[in-house]
Design a protein around this motif. Sequence first.
Motif, PDB file in Angstrom:
ATOM      1  N   ASP A  73      -8.834  -2.234  -8.708  1.00 24.38           N
ATOM      2  CA  ASP A  73      -7.968  -2.342  -9.829  1.00 24.38           C
ATOM      3  C   ASP A  73      -7.604  -0.977 -10.485  1.00 24.38           C
ATOM      4  O   ASP A  73      -6.432  -0.409 -10.819  1.00 24.38           O
ATOM      5  CB  ASP A  73      -7.942  -3.584 -10.596  1.00 24.38           C
ATOM      6  CG  ASP A  73      -7.561  -4.626  -9.802  1.00 24.38           C
ATOM      7  OD1 ASP A  73      -6.980  -4.593  -8.810  1.00 24.38           O
ATOM      8  OD2 ASP A  73      -8.167  -5.788 -10.167  1.00 24.38           O
ATOM      9  N   GLY A  80      -1.305   4.758  -9.176  1.00 28.22           N
ATOM     10  CA  GLY A  80      -0.074   4.522  -9.641  1.00 28.22           C
ATOM     11  C   GLY A  80       0.669   5.450 -10.426  1.00 28.22           C
ATOM     12  O   GLY A  80       1.996   6.002 -10.095  1.00 28.22           O
ATOM     13  N   VAL A 197       5.002   1.866  -8.029  1.00 27.31           N
ATOM     14  CA  VAL A 197       5.314   0.581  -8.524  1.00 27.31           C
ATOM     15  C   VAL A 197       4.514  -0.468  -8.000  1.00 27.31           C
ATOM     16  O   VAL A 197       4.167  -1.279  -8.471  1.00 27.31           O
ATOM     17  CB  VAL A 197       6.917   0.308  -8.451  1.00 27.31           C
ATOM     18  CG1 VAL A 197       7.264  -1.225  -8.701  1.00 27.31           C
ATOM     19  CG2 VAL A 197       7.657   1.279  -9.236  1.00 27.31           C
ATOM     20  N   GLN A 198       4.446  -0.531  -6.405  1.00 27.22           N
ATOM     21  CA  GLN A 198       3.583  -1.325  -5.709  1.00 27.22           C
ATOM     22  C   GLN A 198       2.179  -1.328  -6.097  1.00 27.22           C
ATOM     23  O   GLN A 198       1.545  -2.375  -6.378  1.00 27.22           O
ATOM     24  CB  GLN A 198       3.524  -1.231  -4.119  1.00 27.22           C
ATOM     25  CG  GLN A 198       2.877  -2.016  -3.433  1.00 27.22           C
ATOM     26  CD  GLN A 198       3.241  -1.699  -2.163  1.00 27.22           C
ATOM     27  OE1 GLN A 198       3.080  -0.491  -1.514  1.00 27.22           O
ATOM     28  NE2 GLN A 198       3.347  -2.568  -1.158  1.00 27.22           N
ATOM     29  N   LEU A 200       0.967  -0.408  -9.174  1.00 26.46           N
ATOM     30  CA  LEU A 200       0.685  -0.826 -10.435  1.00 26.46           C
ATOM     31  C   LEU A 200       0.811  -2.292 -10.687  1.00 26.46           C
ATOM     32  O   LEU A 200       0.328  -3.088 -11.254  1.00 26.46           O
ATOM     33  CB  LEU A 200       1.834  -0.324 -11.464  1.00 26.46           C
ATOM     34  CG  LEU A 200       1.491   1.204 -11.587  1.00 26.46           C
ATOM     35  CD1 LEU A 200       2.808   1.854 -12.448  1.00 26.46           C
ATOM     36  CD2 LEU A 200       0.339   1.638 -12.380  1.00 26.46           C
ATOM     37  N   TRP A 201       1.856  -2.907  -9.662  1.00 30.48           N
ATOM     38  CA  TRP A 201       2.100  -4.296  -9.769  1.00 30.48           C
ATOM     39  C   TRP A 201       0.871  -5.149  -9.235  1.00 30.48           C
ATOM     40  O   TRP A 201       0.640  -6.201  -9.516  1.00 30.48           O
ATOM     41  CB  TRP A 201       3.427  -4.561  -8.637  1.00 30.48           C
ATOM     42  CG  TRP A 201       3.880  -5.935  -8.407  1.00 30.48           C
ATOM     43  CD1 TRP A 201       3.211  -6.819  -7.575  1.00 30.48           C
ATOM     44  CD2 TRP A 201       4.567  -6.583  -9.201  1.00 30.48           C
ATOM     45  NE1 TRP A 201       4.049  -8.199  -7.411  1.00 30.48           N
ATOM     46  CE2 TRP A 201       4.931  -7.854  -8.691  1.00 30.48           C
ATOM     47  CE3 TRP A 201       5.266  -6.430 -10.414  1.00 30.48           C
ATOM     48  CZ2 TRP A 201       5.534  -9.099  -9.012  1.00 30.48           C
ATOM     49  CZ3 TRP A 201       6.203  -7.316 -10.762  1.00 30.48           C
ATOM     50  CH2 TRP A 201       6.203  -8.708 -10.493  1.00 30.48           C
ATOM     51  N   HIS A 202       0.046  -4.370  -8.045  1.00 32.32           N
ATOM     52  CA  HIS A 202      -0.998  -5.140  -7.621  1.00 32.32           C
ATOM     53  C   HIS A 202      -2.229  -4.857  -8.408  1.00 32.32           C
ATOM     54  O   HIS A 202      -3.169  -5.666  -8.250  1.00 32.32           O
ATOM     55  CB  HIS A 202      -1.199  -4.566  -6.237  1.00 32.32           C
ATOM     56  CG  HIS A 202      -0.298  -5.372  -5.124  1.00 32.32           C
ATOM     57  ND1 HIS A 202      -0.202  -6.572  -4.854  1.00 32.32           N
ATOM     58  CD2 HIS A 202       0.586  -4.623  -4.561  1.00 32.32           C
ATOM     59  CE1 HIS A 202       0.898  -6.607  -3.957  1.00 32.32           C
ATOM     60  NE2 HIS A 202       1.511  -5.621  -3.783  1.00 32.32           N
ATOM     61  N   SER A 203      -2.253  -3.749  -9.321  1.00 32.65           N
ATOM     62  CA  SER A 203      -3.244  -3.440  -9.849  1.00 32.65           C
ATOM     63  C   SER A 203      -3.624  -3.996 -11.584  1.00 32.65           C
ATOM     64  O   SER A 203      -4.439  -4.525 -11.913  1.00 32.65           O
ATOM     65  CB  SER A 203      -3.884  -1.766 -10.173  1.00 32.65           C
ATOM     66  OG  SER A 203      -3.837  -1.419  -8.766  1.00 32.65           O
ATOM     67  N   ALA A 204      -2.242  -3.895 -12.133  1.00 30.72           N
ATOM     68  CA  ALA A 204      -2.265  -4.223 -13.583  1.00 30.72           C
ATOM     69  C   ALA A 204      -2.591  -5.885 -13.775  1.00 30.72           C
ATOM     70  O   ALA A 204      -3.388  -6.177 -14.701  1.00 30.72           O
ATOM     71  CB  ALA A 204      -0.713  -4.148 -14.052  1.00 30.72           C
ATOM     72  N   PRO A 205      -2.129  -6.797 -12.972  1.00 35.54           N
ATOM     73  CA  PRO A 205      -2.593  -8.283 -13.349  1.00 35.54           C
ATOM     74  C   PRO A 205      -4.094  -8.583 -13.163  1.00 35.54           C
ATOM     75  O   PRO A 205      -4.661  -9.280 -14.186  1.00 35.54           O
ATOM     76  CB  PRO A 205      -1.778  -9.008 -12.100  1.00 35.54           C
ATOM     77  CG  PRO A 205      -0.600  -8.062 -11.891  1.00 35.54           C
ATOM     78  CD  PRO A 205      -1.140  -6.749 -11.887  1.00 35.54           C
ATOM     79  N   ARG A 211      -4.347 -12.370 -12.932  1.00 37.44           N
ATOM     80  CA  ARG A 211      -4.541 -12.730 -11.415  1.00 37.44           C
ATOM     81  C   ARG A 211      -5.129 -14.106 -11.127  1.00 37.44           C
ATOM     82  O   ARG A 211      -6.011 -14.252 -11.881  1.00 37.44           O
ATOM     83  CB  ARG A 211      -5.106 -11.793 -10.654  1.00 37.44           C
ATOM     84  CG  ARG A 211      -5.416 -12.002  -9.086  1.00 37.44           C
ATOM     85  CD  ARG A 211      -5.842 -10.811  -8.383  1.00 37.44           C
ATOM     86  NE  ARG A 211      -5.185  -9.521  -8.641  1.00 37.44           N
ATOM     87  CZ  ARG A 211      -5.726  -8.038  -8.526  1.00 37.44           C
ATOM     88  NH1 ARG A 211      -7.241  -8.179  -8.526  1.00 37.44           N
ATOM     89  NH2 ARG A 211      -4.865  -7.370  -8.706  1.00 37.44           N
TER      90      ARG A 211
END
Length: 213
Positions: A73, A80, A197-198, A200-205, A211
């Motif tokens: 992450d 990202g 964007v992809q 960041l979208w998968h890492s930030a949560p 998550r």
Amino acid sequence: MPQALLTGAFLAALFYVLIPGPAFLALLGIGAGQGRRAGAFFMSGHLVGDLVWSALALVAIIGAKSLGTTLFDVLGLACGFYLAWIGWKAFNAKPRGDGRSMLEVERPFRRGLIFGLTNPKGYPVALATFTALMAGAADQLEFSALPILLAVSFLGFLMADIILIGVIGAGVVRRFYRKYEAVIVKCSGLLFMGFAVQALWHSAPGLLGWRRA
């Protein structure tokens, strides 16, 4: 060691590099715009990341356990922002009047090294590829086999790099790139920002604890 393991490791490394992604787009611009030499330096740097992620994938496969998600992450977040910066720079690049490429990378080896080590998809893609191609003999894997499997994987990476450098530096590819450079560079910039964007979208949560388990 079973031949199936050696063949699987070689093919997994080969396909891992040949699968199109952000690094392929970067190589297209560097190789077609600056020649095979610059492309070779980029891929040499990227090779370090390839070896790191394939080693981690093999360790996970042999150990039959997950390495966790926090590290990836963090890498995804870093990648990202890095991809967003490169994408923005490419999208706003202006044509040069001296016949030079719109985007010139002064240190292609360093660019490839950063790309290879901060690729958030490096580990899961390597894990999936190596698992799929070595599953038939996975029960015979042992940690003592790790060095030779990495050596065979290195040969697979090297073969794939040679193929890509040969294709990207070809005259017809370079002429096509130069003719439509402005469009290709801007589209590549948009794609890089999309990859950002992809990532960041998968890492930030995961880092924010959003998550689901």
